[in-house]
Enzyme design. Structure first.
Site, PDB file in Angstrom:
ATOM      1  N   MET A   1       0.843  -1.204   0.000  1.00  0.00           N
ATOM      2  CA  MET A   1       0.000   0.000   0.000  1.00  0.00           C
ATOM      3  C   MET A   1       0.879   1.254   0.000  1.00  0.00           C
ATOM      4  O   MET A   1       0.417   2.342   0.365  1.00  0.00           O
ATOM      5  CB  MET A   1      -0.932  -0.014   1.211  1.00  0.00           C
ATOM      6  CG  MET A   1      -1.882  -1.216   1.147  1.00  0.00           C
ATOM      7  SD  MET A   1      -3.414  -0.964   2.035  1.00  0.00           S
ATOM      8  CE  MET A   1      -2.821  -0.761   3.687  1.00  0.00           C
TER       9      MET A   1
ATOM     10  N   LEU B   1       6.625   3.156   1.424  1.00  0.00           N
ATOM     11  CA  LEU B   1       7.543   2.013   1.519  1.00  0.00           C
ATOM     12  C   LEU B   1       8.686   2.252   2.501  1.00  0.00           C
ATOM     13  O   LEU B   1       9.167   3.369   2.663  1.00  0.00           O
ATOM     14  CB  LEU B   1       8.114   1.698   0.131  1.00  0.00           C
ATOM     15  CG  LEU B   1       7.082   1.353  -0.945  1.00  0.00           C
ATOM     16  CD1 LEU B   1       7.800   0.963  -2.246  1.00  0.00           C
ATOM     17  CD2 LEU B   1       6.148   0.234  -0.513  1.00  0.00           C
ATOM     18  N   HIS B   2       9.107   1.158   3.129  1.00  0.00           N
ATOM     19  CA  HIS B   2      10.246   1.183   4.060  1.00  0.00           C
ATOM     20  C   HIS B   2      11.065  -0.082   3.794  1.00  0.00           C
ATOM     21  O   HIS B   2      10.737  -0.871   2.892  1.00  0.00           O
ATOM     22  CB  HIS B   2       9.749   1.269   5.505  1.00  0.00           C
ATOM     23  CG  HIS B   2       8.681   0.274   5.837  1.00  0.00           C
ATOM     24  ND1 HIS B   2       8.907  -1.081   5.875  1.00  0.00           N
ATOM     25  CD2 HIS B   2       7.357   0.435   6.123  1.00  0.00           C
ATOM     26  CE1 HIS B   2       7.799  -1.711   6.191  1.00  0.00           C
ATOM     27  NE2 HIS B   2       6.826  -0.817   6.335  1.00  0.00           N
TER      28      HIS B   2
ATOM     29  N   HIS C   1       9.288  -3.479   3.237  1.00  0.00           N
ATOM     30  CA  HIS C   1       8.788  -3.730   1.877  1.00  0.00           C
ATOM     31  C   HIS C   1       9.941  -4.098   0.941  1.00  0.00           C
ATOM     32  O   HIS C   1       9.824  -5.002   0.116  1.00  0.00           O
ATOM     33  CB  HIS C   1       8.098  -2.474   1.315  1.00  0.00           C
ATOM     34  CG  HIS C   1       6.881  -2.037   2.076  1.00  0.00           C
ATOM     35  ND1 HIS C   1       6.839  -0.877   2.802  1.00  0.00           N
ATOM     36  CD2 HIS C   1       5.657  -2.598   2.198  1.00  0.00           C
ATOM     37  CE1 HIS C   1       5.633  -0.737   3.346  1.00  0.00           C
ATOM     38  NE2 HIS C   1       4.899  -1.762   2.997  1.00  0.00           N
TER      39      HIS C   1
ATOM     40  N   LYS D   1       5.121  -9.979   9.196  1.00  0.00           N
ATOM     41  CA  LYS D   1       4.641  -8.847   9.998  1.00  0.00           C
ATOM     42  C   LYS D   1       3.117  -8.899  10.142  1.00  0.00           C
ATOM     43  O   LYS D   1       2.568  -8.617  11.200  1.00  0.00           O
ATOM     44  CB  LYS D   1       5.092  -7.548   9.316  1.00  0.00           C
ATOM     45  CG  LYS D   1       4.376  -6.288   9.744  1.00  0.00           C
ATOM     46  CD  LYS D   1       4.903  -5.819  11.064  1.00  0.00           C
ATOM     47  CE  LYS D   1       4.260  -4.564  11.614  1.00  0.00           C
ATOM     48  NZ  LYS D   1       3.179  -3.956  10.961  1.00  0.00           N
TER      49      LYS D   1
ATOM     50  N   ILE E   1      11.113  -7.128   9.342  1.00  0.00           N
ATOM     51  CA  ILE E   1      12.258  -6.218   9.415  1.00  0.00           C
ATOM     52  C   ILE E   1      11.952  -5.162  10.497  1.00  0.00           C
ATOM     53  O   ILE E   1      10.845  -4.601  10.524  1.00  0.00           O
ATOM     54  CB  ILE E   1      12.512  -5.533   8.054  1.00  0.00           C
ATOM     55  CG1 ILE E   1      12.704  -6.592   6.950  1.00  0.00           C
ATOM     56  CG2 ILE E   1      13.726  -4.610   8.127  1.00  0.00           C
ATOM     57  CD1 ILE E   1      13.886  -7.520   7.111  1.00  0.00           C
TER      58      ILE E   1
ATOM     59  N   SER F   1       4.367   1.358   7.838  1.00  0.00           N
ATOM     60  CA  SER F   1       4.083   2.660   7.224  1.00  0.00           C
ATOM     61  C   SER F   1       3.450   3.596   8.253  1.00  0.00           C
ATOM     62  O   SER F   1       3.502   4.817   8.109  1.00  0.00           O
ATOM     63  CB  SER F   1       3.134   2.488   6.043  1.00  0.00           C
ATOM     64  OG  SER F   1       3.657   1.528   5.161  1.00  0.00           O
ATOM     65  N   ARG F   2       2.824   3.017   9.275  1.00  0.00           N
ATOM     66  CA  ARG F   2       2.137   3.844  10.274  1.00  0.00           C
ATOM     67  C   ARG F   2       3.103   4.469  11.289  1.00  0.00           C
ATOM     68  O   ARG F   2       2.716   5.369  12.018  1.00  0.00           O
ATOM     69  CB  ARG F   2       1.096   3.003  11.020  1.00  0.00           C
ATOM     70  CG  ARG F   2      -0.086   2.609  10.155  1.00  0.00           C
ATOM     71  CD  ARG F   2      -1.164   1.959  10.993  1.00  0.00           C
ATOM     72  NE  ARG F   2      -2.434   1.920  10.289  1.00  0.00           N
ATOM     73  CZ  ARG F   2      -2.821   0.928   9.486  1.00  0.00           C
ATOM     74  NH1 ARG F   2      -2.038  -0.108   9.305  1.00  0.00           N
ATOM     75  NH2 ARG F   2      -3.989   0.968   8.879  1.00  0.00           N
TER      76      ARG F   2
HETATM   77  P1  AMP Z   1       1.479  -2.974   3.492  1.00  0.00           P
HETATM   78  O1  AMP Z   1       2.023  -1.942   2.568  1.00  0.00           O
HETATM   79  O2  AMP Z   1       1.501  -2.570   4.926  1.00  0.00           O
HETATM   80  O3  AMP Z   1       0.169  -3.525   3.037  1.00  0.00           O
HETATM   81  O4  AMP Z   1       2.500  -4.186   3.441  1.00  0.00           O
HETATM   82  C1  AMP Z   1       2.836  -4.798   2.213  1.00  0.00           C
HETATM   83  C2  AMP Z   1       3.645  -6.042   2.483  1.00  0.00           C
HETATM   84  O5  AMP Z   1       4.832  -5.713   3.190  1.00  0.00           O
HETATM   85  C3  AMP Z   1       2.875  -7.062   3.356  1.00  0.00           C
HETATM   86  O6  AMP Z   1       3.116  -8.367   2.855  1.00  0.00           O
HETATM   87  C4  AMP Z   1       3.508  -6.859   4.706  1.00  0.00           C
HETATM   88  O7  AMP Z   1       3.438  -7.990   5.548  1.00  0.00           O
HETATM   89  C5  AMP Z   1       4.948  -6.529   4.339  1.00  0.00           C
HETATM   90  N1  AMP Z   1       5.590  -5.807   5.431  1.00  0.00           N
HETATM   91  C6  AMP Z   1       5.119  -4.707   6.079  1.00  0.00           C
HETATM   92  N2  AMP Z   1       5.945  -4.352   7.083  1.00  0.00           N
HETATM   93  C7  AMP Z   1       6.972  -5.253   7.065  1.00  0.00           C
HETATM   94  C8  AMP Z   1       8.145  -5.432   7.850  1.00  0.00           C
HETATM   95  N3  AMP Z   1       8.432  -4.623   8.871  1.00  0.00           N
HETATM   96  N4  AMP Z   1       8.961  -6.454   7.553  1.00  0.00           N
HETATM   97  C9  AMP Z   1       8.681  -7.281   6.512  1.00  0.00           C
HETATM   98  N5  AMP Z   1       7.592  -7.172   5.729  1.00  0.00           N
HETATM   99  C10 AMP Z   1       6.744  -6.179   6.001  1.00  0.00           C
END
Ligand code: AMP
Length: 284
Positions: free
Chosen positions: A30, A33-34, A37, A151, A178, A188-189
Site C-alpha cells: 500500500m 515504503l520502508h 517492503h 509482519k 524487518i 508505514s504507520r
Molecule cells: P502494506 O504496505 O503494509 O500492506 O504491506 C505490504 C507487504 O509488506 C505485506 O506483505 C507486509 O506484511 C509486508 N511488510 C510490512 N511491514 C513489514 C516489515 N516490517 N517487515 C517485513 N515485511 C513487512
C-alpha cells in the site's frame, strides 16, 4: 524500471515475459515504503526473473474511513526506493482500474474462524477487503511467487488459505519481519507515532521477547495476562489483544504441548496509531 498504471498494459508486458519462459515474483503493497517492503523485493529478485511491486491503498480493507484518509502516501519517494532496489516493474493503478464498475471483483471466500479472531475481531470486514484486492491483483499479475511479510501474520495465513480455496498455483513466500534498530517492527504507520511515545513503542517487541523467554515455565494464559498488563502500563498505550495461537489454525492454545507451531500476536494503540507485531514462540 517500468511503471504501469493500466491493467491492460501491465498484462501485455507480463504476457511477453511469461511467453519467454521468465518467472514473475509479486509483492503487493500500500506504498509508504520502508525497508520491510524492500526486503520482499530483494527476496523476489533472488527467487524469480522479474519482480512486480504494486502500490495501491485499497479502500475496501479499511473499516475506518479516518484511517484510510490518514494513510501515508509517498509515491514519488516510493518510486525512488524501488529504483534503488533494482525493482523491475511498478504497478500503480487507481481505484477504477482495480474495481471497474463492469467487473464484479470476487469476494466470495469464507475463511471461517481464521478471519474472526484477533484483527478480524477488531477490524470487521478488513480481511474480506484484503482478500478481495489480493485476488484481483493475482488475477492481473498471475505471479509464480507471491512475497508477503510475517509482519501481518494473520493476513498471510488467510492468503495461504485463499490460494488453496481458489486452487491457484502461485507459491506464497513468507518473509521475515524487518525491525528498526531498537526492535520496533517497521510499518508505514510508524511515521505517525507521537515523538514522545515513539521510544516506548519498542515495548511491543520487548513484550514478545519476554513472552518467548518464559514459554517453558508458563501457560499461555499466564503469559497473556502478564503481557496485557505490561502493554497497558505506559501512558498513551492501550493493548487491544495479545493472543497466543496455533500458527496454522489461529485458534487460542491452552497448553504449549498441544501444538508444534505457536505464535504470539498483538495489537496495541500507541496514542492514535494502532501497531501490530508478532513472534513465533515455538516451531518444532
Ligand atoms: P502494506 O504496505 O503494509 O500492506 O504491506 C505490504 C507487504 O509488506 C505485506 O506483505 C507486509 O506484511 C509486508 N511488510 C510490512 N511491514 C513489514 C516489515 N516490517 N517487515 C517485513 N515485511 C513487512
Amino acid at each position: 524500471m517500468l511503471l504501469f498504471k493500466k491493467v491492460a498494459d501491465l498484462q501485455k508486458h507480463l504476457h511477453k515475459l511469461r511467453k519467454d519462459g521468465k518467472t514473475i515474483g509479486f509483492a503487493p503493497t500500500m506504498g509508504a515504503l520502508h525497508r520491510g517492503h524492500i526486503s520482499l523485493i530483494e527476496r523476489s529478485k533472488k527467487e524469480t526473473d522479474y519482480t512486480v511491486c504494486s502500490i495501491f491503498v485499497n479502500p475496501t480493507q479499511f473499516n475506518d474511513t479516518a484511517d484510510l484518509d490518514k494513510y501515508p502516501r509517498t509515491t514519488a519517494q516510493d518510486i525512488q526506493l524501488l529504483a534503488k532496489a533494482d525493482n523491475d516493474i511498478i504497478f500503480l493503478p487507481d481505484v477504477k482500474e482495480i474495481y471497474p464498475p463492469d467487473l464484479a471483483v470476487a469476494n466470495k471466500y469464507d475463511f471461517g474462524s481464521l478471519a474472526t479472531v484477533m484483527e478480524g475481531e477488531f477490524r470487521p470486514g478488513h480481511f474480506d477487503g484484503m482478500a478481495q484486492v489480493v485476488k484481483r491483483l493475482l488475477d492481473i499479475v498471475e505471479p509464480h511467487k507471491l512475497f508477503m511479510g510475517q509482519k501481518d501474520f494473520q493476513q498471510i495465513t488467510i492468503v495461504r488459505n485463499m490460494l488453496k480455496q481458489a486452487e491457484l498455483p502461485t507459491e506464497l513466500v513468507m518473509c521475515d519481519i524487518i525491525r528498526e534498530e531498537d526492535g520496533l517492527a517497521m510499518s508505514s504507520r510508524n511515521v505517525r507515532l507521537d515523538p514522545d511515545l515513539r521510544p516506548t513503542a519498542t515495548l511491543l517487541h520487548k513484550t514478545l521477547l519476554a513472552t518467548k523467554d518464559k514459554v517453558n515455565s508458563n501457560t499461555p494464559s499466564q503469559l497473556i495476562e502478564a503481557a496485557m498488563s505490561d502493554l497497558g502500563k505506559p501512558k498513551g498505550f492501550r493493548p487491544e489483544y495479545f493472543s497466543i495461537v496455533d500458527g496454522i489454525t489461529l485458534q487460542h492454545i491452552s497448553d504449549f504441548k498441544d501444538t508444534d507451531f505457536a505464535v504470539a500476536c498483538t495489537a496495541v494503540w500507541v496514542g492514535d496509531v494502532r501497531l501490530i507485531d508478532n513472534m513465533v514462540l515455538k516451531n518444532n
